[in-house]
Design an enzyme around this catalytic site. Structure first.
Site, PDB file in Angstrom:
ATOM      1  N   LYS A 232      -5.419  81.843  -9.856  1.00  0.00           N
ATOM      2  CA  LYS A 232      -5.963  80.571  -9.376  1.00  0.00           C
ATOM      3  C   LYS A 232      -6.675  79.848 -10.526  1.00  0.00           C
ATOM      4  O   LYS A 232      -6.444  78.681 -10.769  1.00  0.00           O
ATOM      5  CB  LYS A 232      -6.917  80.831  -8.208  1.00  0.00           C
ATOM      6  CG  LYS A 232      -7.547  79.577  -7.640  1.00  0.00           C
ATOM      7  CD  LYS A 232      -8.356  79.869  -6.401  1.00  0.00           C
ATOM      8  CE  LYS A 232      -9.145  78.629  -5.999  1.00  0.00           C
ATOM      9  NZ  LYS A 232      -9.958  78.818  -4.810  1.00  0.00           N
ATOM     10  N   GLU A 238      -8.599  90.064 -16.832  1.00  0.00           N
ATOM     11  CA  GLU A 238      -7.565  91.098 -16.683  1.00  0.00           C
ATOM     12  C   GLU A 238      -6.168  90.468 -16.692  1.00  0.00           C
ATOM     13  O   GLU A 238      -5.262  90.920 -17.381  1.00  0.00           O
ATOM     14  CB  GLU A 238      -7.757  91.857 -15.352  1.00  0.00           C
ATOM     15  CG  GLU A 238      -9.021  92.679 -15.269  1.00  0.00           C
ATOM     16  CD  GLU A 238     -10.191  91.890 -14.700  1.00  0.00           C
ATOM     17  OE1 GLU A 238     -10.199  90.638 -14.823  1.00  0.00           O
ATOM     18  OE2 GLU A 238     -11.118  92.517 -14.146  1.00  0.00           O
ATOM     19  N   GLY A 292      -8.860  82.634  -3.079  1.00  0.00           N
ATOM     20  CA  GLY A 292      -7.940  83.638  -3.635  1.00  0.00           C
ATOM     21  C   GLY A 292      -7.430  84.609  -2.584  1.00  0.00           C
ATOM     22  O   GLY A 292      -6.232  84.867  -2.472  1.00  0.00           O
ATOM     23  N   ARG A 293      -8.336  85.150  -1.767  1.00  0.00           N
ATOM     24  CA  ARG A 293      -7.944  86.172  -0.780  1.00  0.00           C
ATOM     25  C   ARG A 293      -7.235  85.556   0.428  1.00  0.00           C
ATOM     26  O   ARG A 293      -6.752  86.277   1.297  1.00  0.00           O
ATOM     27  CB  ARG A 293      -9.162  86.979  -0.367  1.00  0.00           C
ATOM     28  CG  ARG A 293     -10.318  86.125   0.135  1.00  0.00           C
ATOM     29  CD  ARG A 293     -11.634  86.893   0.094  1.00  0.00           C
ATOM     30  NE  ARG A 293     -12.764  86.058   0.462  1.00  0.00           N
ATOM     31  CZ  ARG A 293     -13.469  85.317  -0.376  1.00  0.00           C
ATOM     32  NH1 ARG A 293     -13.137  85.275  -1.657  1.00  0.00           N
ATOM     33  NH2 ARG A 293     -14.508  84.616   0.042  1.00  0.00           N
ATOM     34  N   GLU A 379     -14.814  90.781   0.576  1.00  0.00           N
ATOM     35  CA  GLU A 379     -15.195  89.698  -0.335  1.00  0.00           C
ATOM     36  C   GLU A 379     -15.670  88.486   0.475  1.00  0.00           C
ATOM     37  O   GLU A 379     -16.535  87.736   0.041  1.00  0.00           O
ATOM     38  CB  GLU A 379     -14.018  89.317  -1.242  1.00  0.00           C
ATOM     39  CG  GLU A 379     -14.434  88.497  -2.450  1.00  0.00           C
ATOM     40  CD  GLU A 379     -13.375  88.440  -3.559  1.00  0.00           C
ATOM     41  OE1 GLU A 379     -13.358  89.329  -4.423  1.00  0.00           O
ATOM     42  OE2 GLU A 379     -12.564  87.511  -3.540  1.00  0.00           O
ATOM     43  N   HIS A 410      -4.107 113.566   8.527  1.00  0.00           N
ATOM     44  CA  HIS A 410      -4.180 114.811   7.762  1.00  0.00           C
ATOM     45  C   HIS A 410      -5.113 114.673   6.580  1.00  0.00           C
ATOM     46  O   HIS A 410      -5.065 115.476   5.654  1.00  0.00           O
ATOM     47  CB  HIS A 410      -2.776 115.209   7.307  1.00  0.00           C
ATOM     48  CG  HIS A 410      -1.871 115.489   8.469  1.00  0.00           C
ATOM     49  ND1 HIS A 410      -1.836 116.724   9.087  1.00  0.00           N
ATOM     50  CD2 HIS A 410      -1.029 114.685   9.155  1.00  0.00           C
ATOM     51  CE1 HIS A 410      -0.972 116.658  10.107  1.00  0.00           C
ATOM     52  NE2 HIS A 410      -0.482 115.439  10.174  1.00  0.00           N
ATOM     53  N   LYS A 535     -18.904  90.600 -14.068  1.00  0.00           N
ATOM     54  CA  LYS A 535     -18.012  89.963 -15.059  1.00  0.00           C
ATOM     55  C   LYS A 535     -18.814  89.530 -16.289  1.00  0.00           C
ATOM     56  O   LYS A 535     -18.388  89.734 -17.425  1.00  0.00           O
ATOM     57  CB  LYS A 535     -17.352  88.705 -14.461  1.00  0.00           C
ATOM     58  CG  LYS A 535     -16.237  88.965 -13.469  1.00  0.00           C
ATOM     59  CD  LYS A 535     -15.590  87.626 -13.078  1.00  0.00           C
ATOM     60  CE  LYS A 535     -14.778  87.733 -11.822  1.00  0.00           C
ATOM     61  NZ  LYS A 535     -14.272  86.463 -11.329  1.00  0.00           N
TER      62      LYS A 535
HETATM   63  O1  F6P Z   1     -13.207  88.368  -9.091  1.00  0.00           O
HETATM   64  C1  F6P Z   1     -12.807  88.062  -7.815  1.00  0.00           C
HETATM   65  C2  F6P Z   1     -11.740  87.026  -7.808  1.00  0.00           C
HETATM   66  O2  F6P Z   1     -12.256  85.797  -8.146  1.00  0.00           O
HETATM   67  C3  F6P Z   1     -11.052  86.984  -6.462  1.00  0.00           C
HETATM   68  O3  F6P Z   1     -11.713  86.211  -5.552  1.00  0.00           O
HETATM   69  C4  F6P Z   1      -9.707  86.496  -6.835  1.00  0.00           C
HETATM   70  O4  F6P Z   1      -8.782  86.750  -5.826  1.00  0.00           O
HETATM   71  C5  F6P Z   1      -9.442  87.276  -8.094  1.00  0.00           C
HETATM   72  O5  F6P Z   1     -10.700  87.322  -8.725  1.00  0.00           O
HETATM   73  C6  F6P Z   1      -8.412  86.702  -9.013  1.00  0.00           C
HETATM   74  O6  F6P Z   1      -8.734  85.414  -9.413  1.00  0.00           O
HETATM   75  P1  F6P Z   1      -7.665  84.464 -10.075  1.00  0.00           P
HETATM   76  O7  F6P Z   1      -6.570  84.226  -9.092  1.00  0.00           O
HETATM   77  O8  F6P Z   1      -8.409  83.212 -10.442  1.00  0.00           O
HETATM   78  O9  F6P Z   1      -7.122  85.152 -11.307  1.00  0.00           O
END
Ligand code: F6P
Length: 602
Positions: A232, A238, A292-293, A379, A410, A535
């Site tokens: 987003k 990452e 995002g979620r 979240e 199990h 972060k």
């Molecule tokens: O760190 C949490 C977050 O902001 C989530 O809300 C989001 O889904 C994820 O990181 C990834 O964010 P992006 O789509 O901006 O890479």
């Protein structure tokens, strides 16, 4: 000063108009107090007795959009439901739902609308943000995805060496991975979707751990692989490092011009996409009003899933979501499935004090549902203050975890049966995507699975007492160990099947369940400030590690870490010496080139 005060007063009014409320107000309301008192009185009931009452079962069972919801194993009576509905009315949940669909900026801390429902709206629907109908923009992107995915799937879109694309690597984390992975896993065994995906592969790369890159890219052929960078913000550390890794992998194999044919993007930040080197012609946008979620139904999910299964399969999934969106928007509270789920969630987590919920799908295709719900719910509702900033004087949010049945049985069910009380959500599918029925067997494999879906909720609710054990001749010293106290709450959700359409319904049901709980708790379910501190600290550690490496592993004196972190960092710096960039290895792990490793299953 006066201007600031009047701006603040205007904001407060706006908040109150939206039906939002300070937490202190709701928890001191008669409706809340009535539920607190009722929670005490419910302690004297036992589910084995309550389940004898057929009228009660009927009163706590609902069906809508083909989804059958049985709440009879909640620690609840029809009076509980009545009181919960009164609380919902008190906090104006319906008003809040309407405000969401109207495009009000109910995500107040980011001043954003919350319009993921627009992503699956009908083409002629009108849903506005700041007075502008957003549905045409949604369809512009959907149409673009349809055209692009058809080009790729037909082989018209060719890679740098002229070969068609048969593999997609979706690079993203959190909301940019968990939902699409859940849907991909669920579609993979649907006969129609599976046929549409014949000869194609979709893998996900989320973690910045190099092992994830090794596992995801291992065995893939760069010539026939397309990477979709999904972020987003297009700034997530990452994802961006993984995107650079995949770009290096592609360039090493195919040369610098390969990026144009082998990398596309999904983002709201098209400027950053372009700066990364991806042509914005090959970028699929979405909007700040999609959290995002809540973004599975945006290009975040639609691009990789359409590439794998074809656009029509994904459209059916979106239509399923839309059906439940309409139900959530228009059904009366007492018949509104997501709202009822949300209310009972509040009942369990806040009034009965059960801070954990187990999500237990009796369906392997829903393997990744619990991890998705985990982010969606935790979240969204893992908050400590109300919308107006007042610290909550009650517990909101819950810990969600789960595994498909029967695997979970199990593993951790022991604790649910005899240890702590964990409200469980049992989910099953009547007609499975696939079945096995061996000639020599009396039951099909699906029936064998489903036996457990019926048995476990009753084992939890009814239990087994000492008297029953004695009647079976169980030796006295073992009786306490073999006793099941019962009275452990669960709900059962039965889906008719698991087609793409029904899958969409399930997902929308849980998206709205989370929002409904948040509306009752009076929190903002659409921001996530709680992820920021970690972060920021990681950024500081990154800088420290660079400085320490430049100083031959010595931690700068004034680094400002506490003694615990300092000791850990020093130990790490002596035990790990990365290969220097430019040493010839390009730091691409060998399996990326040799194809030695493959990602397990999906
Ligand atoms: O760190 C949490 C977050 O902001 C989530 O809300 C989001 O889904 C994820 O990181 C990834 O964010 P992006 O789509 O901006 O890479």
């Amino acid at each position: 000063m006066a201007a600031a005060i009047s701006a603040l007063a205007a904001k407060v009014n706006e908040v109150l108009e939206l039906g939002q409320h300070p937490s202190t107000l709701v928890s001191s309301s008669p409706e809340w107090k009535a539920l607190e008192a009722h929670a005490k009185s419910i302690q004297s009931t036992h589910l084995k007795d309550l389940l004898q009452d057929e009228a009660r079962t009927q009163a706590l069972t609902r069906e809508a959009e083909g989804l059958y919801l049985d709440l009879a194993r909640q620690n609840a009576t029809p009076e509980t439901l009545e009181l919960l509905l009164k609380l919902a009315a008190k906090v104006d949940v319906q008003g809040k739902i309407a405000a969401m669909y109207r495009g009000e900026h109910i995500n107040t801390t980011e001043d954003r609308a919350v319009l993921h429902v627009a992503l699956r709206a009908a083409r002629d629907q009108v849903i506005e943000d700041k007075g502008v109908n957003v549905v045409p923009e949604v369809y512009e992107v959907l149409d673009k995805i349809k055209t692009f995915s058809e080009k790729v799937r037909s082989g018209e879109w060719k890679g740098a060496t002229g070969k068609p694309i048969d593999t997609v690597v979706s690079i993203g984390i959190g909301g940019s991975a968990l939902g699409p992975l859940f849907v991909h896993t669920a579609l993979a065994t649907d006969p129609g979707a599976q046929a549409a995906a014949a000869g194609r592969k979709l893998v996900f790369l989320a973690n910045v751990d190099p092992m994830d890159a090794v596992r995801s890219l291992g065995g893939l052929d760069p010539e026939t692989t397309l990477a979709v960078v999904v972020s987003k913000t297009f700034t997530t550390a990452e994802t961006m490092l993984n995107a650079r890794t995949v770009r290096a992998w592609l360039v090493a194999a195919l040369g610098p011009d390969a990026v144009a044919k082998h990398m596309v993007a999904v983002s709201t930040n098209l400027k950053a996409v372009s700066a990364f080197g991806i042509d914005t012609q090959n970028a699929f946008g979405f909007w700040d009003w999609v959290g995002g979620r809540y973004s599975v139904s945006s290009a975040v999910g639609v691009v990789p899933l359409s590439l794998q299964y074809g656009f029509e399969v994904v459209r059916a999934f979106l239509d399923g979501m839309h059906a439940v969106d309409e139900h959530f928007r228009s059904a009366a509270p007492a018949a509104n499935l997501p709202l009822l789920l949300g209310l009972f969630n509040v009942w369990n987590a806040t009034f009965l004090g059960h801070s954990t919920t187990a999500i237990l799908p009796y369906q392997q295709a829903l393997q990744h549902f619990a991890p998705h719900v985990q982010q969606l719910s935790m979240e969204s509702n893992g908050k400590g203050v109300a919308l107006d900033g007042t610290r909550l004087d009650y517990g909101a949010g819950e810990i969600d975890f789960g595994e498909p049945g029967t695997n979970g049985q199990h593993s951790f069910y022991q604790l649910i049966h005899q240890g702590r009380v964990i409200p469980a959500e049992f989910i099953a599918v009547a007609a499975p995507q696939r079945d096995v029925y061996l000639d020599a067997e009396k039951t099909s494999s699906h029936e064998e699975l489903i036996c457990n879906f019926f048995a476990q909720p009753d084992a939890l609710a009814v239990g087994k007492d000492a008297e029953a054990l004695r009647a079976e001749g169980v030796p006295e010293p073992l009786i306490p160990h073999k006793t099941f106290t019962g009275n452990r709450p669960s709900l059962s959700l039965l889906l008719p099947d698991l087609t793409p359409f029904t899958l969409g319904k399930l997902l929308a049901l849980y998206e709205h369940r989370v929002a409904a709980s948040g509306f009752v708790w009076g929190i903002n379910s659409f921001d996530q400030w709680g992820v920021e501190l970690g972060k920021a600290l990681a950024n500081k550690v990154r800088a420290t590690i660079h400085d320490a490496r430049a100083a031959d592993g010595a931690l700068p004196n004034a680094a400002g870490y506490n003694s615990s972190t300092k000791a850990l960092l020093e130990r790490f710096l002596t035990q790990y010496k990365p290969q220097a960039p430019g040493s010839g290895a390009n730091n691409l792990p060998e399996p990326l080139r040799a194809g030695a490793a493959t990602q397990a299953s999906l």
